[in-house]
Design a protein around this motif. Structure first.
Motif, PDB file in Angstrom:
ATOM      1  N   MET A 104       0.838  -1.201   0.000  1.00  0.00           N
ATOM      2  CA  MET A 104       0.000   0.000   0.000  1.00  0.00           C
ATOM      3  C   MET A 104       0.875   1.254   0.000  1.00  0.00           C
ATOM      4  O   MET A 104       0.637   2.196  -0.774  1.00  0.00           O
ATOM      5  N   MET A 105       1.904   1.275   0.837  1.00  0.00           N
ATOM      6  CA  MET A 105       2.799   2.434   0.897  1.00  0.00           C
ATOM      7  C   MET A 105       3.517   2.644  -0.429  1.00  0.00           C
ATOM      8  O   MET A 105       3.657   3.772  -0.908  1.00  0.00           O
ATOM      9  N   GLN A 106       3.979   1.537  -1.024  1.00  0.00           N
ATOM     10  CA  GLN A 106       4.727   1.631  -2.275  1.00  0.00           C
ATOM     11  C   GLN A 106       3.848   2.127  -3.418  1.00  0.00           C
ATOM     12  O   GLN A 106       4.280   2.952  -4.231  1.00  0.00           O
ATOM     13  N   CYS A 107       2.626   1.631  -3.496  1.00  0.00           N
ATOM     14  CA  CYS A 107       1.723   2.030  -4.584  1.00  0.00           C
ATOM     15  C   CYS A 107       1.367   3.518  -4.486  1.00  0.00           C
ATOM     16  O   CYS A 107       1.360   4.235  -5.496  1.00  0.00           O
ATOM     17  N   VAL A 108       1.064   3.975  -3.277  1.00  0.00           N
ATOM     18  CA  VAL A 108       0.718   5.388  -3.100  1.00  0.00           C
ATOM     19  C   VAL A 108       1.912   6.274  -3.429  1.00  0.00           C
ATOM     20  O   VAL A 108       1.777   7.290  -4.123  1.00  0.00           O
ATOM     21  N   SER A 109       3.084   5.907  -2.938  1.00  0.00           N
ATOM     22  CA  SER A 109       4.278   6.717  -3.198  1.00  0.00           C
ATOM     23  C   SER A 109       4.634   6.710  -4.678  1.00  0.00           C
ATOM     24  O   SER A 109       5.103   7.720  -5.221  1.00  0.00           O
ATOM     25  N   LEU A 162       2.877  -2.738 -11.216  1.00  0.00           N
ATOM     26  CA  LEU A 162       2.858  -4.197 -11.286  1.00  0.00           C
ATOM     27  C   LEU A 162       4.218  -4.782 -10.906  1.00  0.00           C
ATOM     28  O   LEU A 162       4.298  -5.764 -10.160  1.00  0.00           O
ATOM     29  N   GLY A 163       5.283  -4.172 -11.400  1.00  0.00           N
ATOM     30  CA  GLY A 163       6.619  -4.626 -11.055  1.00  0.00           C
ATOM     31  C   GLY A 163       6.891  -4.507  -9.568  1.00  0.00           C
ATOM     32  O   GLY A 163       7.471  -5.407  -8.953  1.00  0.00           O
ATOM     33  N   ASP A 164       6.462  -3.386  -8.969  1.00  0.00           N
ATOM     34  CA  ASP A 164       6.648  -3.183  -7.529  1.00  0.00           C
ATOM     35  C   ASP A 164       5.904  -4.237  -6.719  1.00  0.00           C
ATOM     36  O   ASP A 164       6.446  -4.804  -5.767  1.00  0.00           O
ATOM     37  N   VAL A 165       4.645  -4.480  -7.090  1.00  0.00           N
ATOM     38  CA  VAL A 165       3.810  -5.436  -6.353  1.00  0.00           C
ATOM     39  C   VAL A 165       4.372  -6.854  -6.467  1.00  0.00           C
ATOM     40  O   VAL A 165       4.487  -7.573  -5.465  1.00  0.00           O
ATOM     41  N   ILE A 166       4.714  -7.264  -7.678  1.00  0.00           N
ATOM     42  CA  ILE A 166       5.262  -8.606  -7.885  1.00  0.00           C
ATOM     43  C   ILE A 166       6.579  -8.762  -7.136  1.00  0.00           C
ATOM     44  O   ILE A 166       6.847  -9.796  -6.507  1.00  0.00           O
ATOM     45  N   PHE A 167       7.410  -7.723  -7.169  1.00  0.00           N
ATOM     46  CA  PHE A 167       8.694  -7.760  -6.466  1.00  0.00           C
ATOM     47  C   PHE A 167       8.482  -7.950  -4.965  1.00  0.00           C
ATOM     48  O   PHE A 167       9.121  -8.813  -4.342  1.00  0.00           O
ATOM     49  N   LEU A 168       7.603  -7.164  -4.371  1.00  0.00           N
ATOM     50  CA  LEU A 168       7.380  -7.236  -2.931  1.00  0.00           C
ATOM     51  C   LEU A 168       6.887  -8.608  -2.491  1.00  0.00           C
ATOM     52  O   LEU A 168       7.419  -9.211  -1.553  1.00  0.00           O
ATOM     53  N   TRP A 169       5.865  -9.117  -3.189  1.00  0.00           N
ATOM     54  CA  TRP A 169       5.279 -10.389  -2.781  1.00  0.00           C
ATOM     55  C   TRP A 169       6.238 -11.563  -3.007  1.00  0.00           C
ATOM     56  O   TRP A 169       6.384 -12.420  -2.136  1.00  0.00           O
ATOM     57  N   CYS A 170       6.896 -11.589  -4.147  1.00  0.00           N
ATOM     58  CA  CYS A 170       7.832 -12.688  -4.427  1.00  0.00           C
ATOM     59  C   CYS A 170       9.010 -12.653  -3.461  1.00  0.00           C
ATOM     60  O   CYS A 170       9.411 -13.682  -2.905  1.00  0.00           O
ATOM     61  N   CYS A 171       9.566 -11.469  -3.249  1.00  0.00           N
ATOM     62  CA  CYS A 171      10.733 -11.329  -2.377  1.00  0.00           C
ATOM     63  C   CYS A 171      10.396 -11.727  -0.950  1.00  0.00           C
ATOM     64  O   CYS A 171      11.109 -12.527  -0.324  1.00  0.00           O
ATOM     65  N   ASN A 172       9.305 -11.209  -0.413  1.00  0.00           N
ATOM     66  CA  ASN A 172       8.949 -11.481   0.979  1.00  0.00           C
ATOM     67  C   ASN A 172       8.518 -12.924   1.208  1.00  0.00           C
ATOM     68  O   ASN A 172       8.888 -13.542   2.217  1.00  0.00           O
ATOM     69  N   LEU A 173       7.733 -13.473   0.274  1.00  0.00           N
ATOM     70  CA  LEU A 173       7.274 -14.852   0.443  1.00  0.00           C
ATOM     71  C   LEU A 173       8.421 -15.847   0.275  1.00  0.00           C
ATOM     72  O   LEU A 173       8.529 -16.817   1.041  1.00  0.00           O
TER      73      LEU A 173
END
Length: 274
Positions: A104-109, A162-173
């Motif tokens: 959420m923070m990344q998308c808004v920023s 999309l790149g930010d979201v995919i990066f965050l979820w893949c990296c953290n999981l």
């Protein structure tokens, strides 16, 4: 910054040189970081290396301020650290919650800072055609609003998000599952290994999500009246998906991802772009 973006748009003013790969075979290499930097200085002077820096700094500042404001407005409840395999569901729930908040923070920023990112890209890419259409932040804002309207400030936003979201979820999981199943709590250096897992995963995942960054940056300058955004450098893309398909057909989805050992692309056949 400038050299990386120019290689992304396919601007290669210097001829490739013959070198050898790790197997000893002759291959063509494009000029590296220092050679490209010298060329820019020769053409544009030392100031040329810093094209687009001001809007980029403003964009980064806006991004940092926005993330801080969102984090303060929507604080994440602290959760106790969990690493035991018996508490996999609890730890996974913690990761999902933290990643959702970070997303959420990344998308808004990203939305707030993207207009300045677009201006920065266009200021830099003017090096290709020696244009002066975008000469300052305020004049660039007025020009984009006049020629393209509000939407002009957000071209290329979707693939970036999309790149930010995919990066965050893949990296953290991935980091979570590796720390949970591959790192034993009884190992003396377990905490040290876990502290580096996310960092290593970030490097690996960033390479996989690089095409989203490339497409987003190319869309920011495509068909905006600058030479680098028009044929022969690129077609006038109808959408970012159109741009992705074109680069994929040409085998150039990772163009500009490295500034050191850059292999010259193999000449491609005429691929359809529609």
């Amino acid at each position: 910054l400038l050299m990386g973006f120019l290689s992304q748009v396919g601007h290669e003013p210097l001829p490739p040189t013959i070198g050898r790969n790790v197997l000893g075979r002759k291959v063509l290499y494009l000029p590296g970081f220092f050679t490209y930097a010298r060329h820019i200085v020769e053409v544009d002077g030392k100031r040329g290396l810093f094209r687009g820096l001001t809007p980029r700094l403003i964009s980064s500042t806006l991004s940092t301020i926005t993330r801080g404001s969102v984090k303060k407005a929507f604080p994440l409840e602290d959760m106790e650290h969990v690493s035991n395999k018996d508490d996999v569901k609890t730890s996974l729930r913690k990761v999902v919650k933290e990643t959702s908040h970070e997303m959420m923070m990344q998308c808004v920023s990203r939305v707030v800072s993207h207009p300045l990112h677009v201006i920065s890209m266009r200021c830099m890419v003017q090096f290709v055609g020696r244009e002066v259409k975008y000469s300052g932040v305020f004049s660039a804002i007025g020009r984009i609003f006049k020629e393209e309207g509000i939407l002009g400030f957000f071209v290329g936003l979707v693939p970036h998000i999309l790149g930010d979201v995919i990066f965050l979820w893949c990296c953290n999981l991935l980091a979570h599952f590796i720390n949970t199943y591959a790192v034993d709590d009884n190992f003396s250096q377990a905490s040290v290994i876990r502290s580096y897992t996310k960092f290593v995963m970030g490097i690996a995942v960033s390479m996989l999500t690089y095409p989203f960054l490339l497409v987003g940056d190319l869309m920011a300058v495509n068909n905006c009246g600058l030479r680098a955004g028009l044929p022969p450098y690129a077609p006038a893309f109808a959408s970012w998906i159109h741009c992705w398909r074109y680069l994929s057909a040409q085998g150039q989805l990772f163009r500009g991802s490295s500034l050191l050992f850059r292999r010259a692309p193999v000449p491609a056949a005429s691929f359809p772009i529609d």
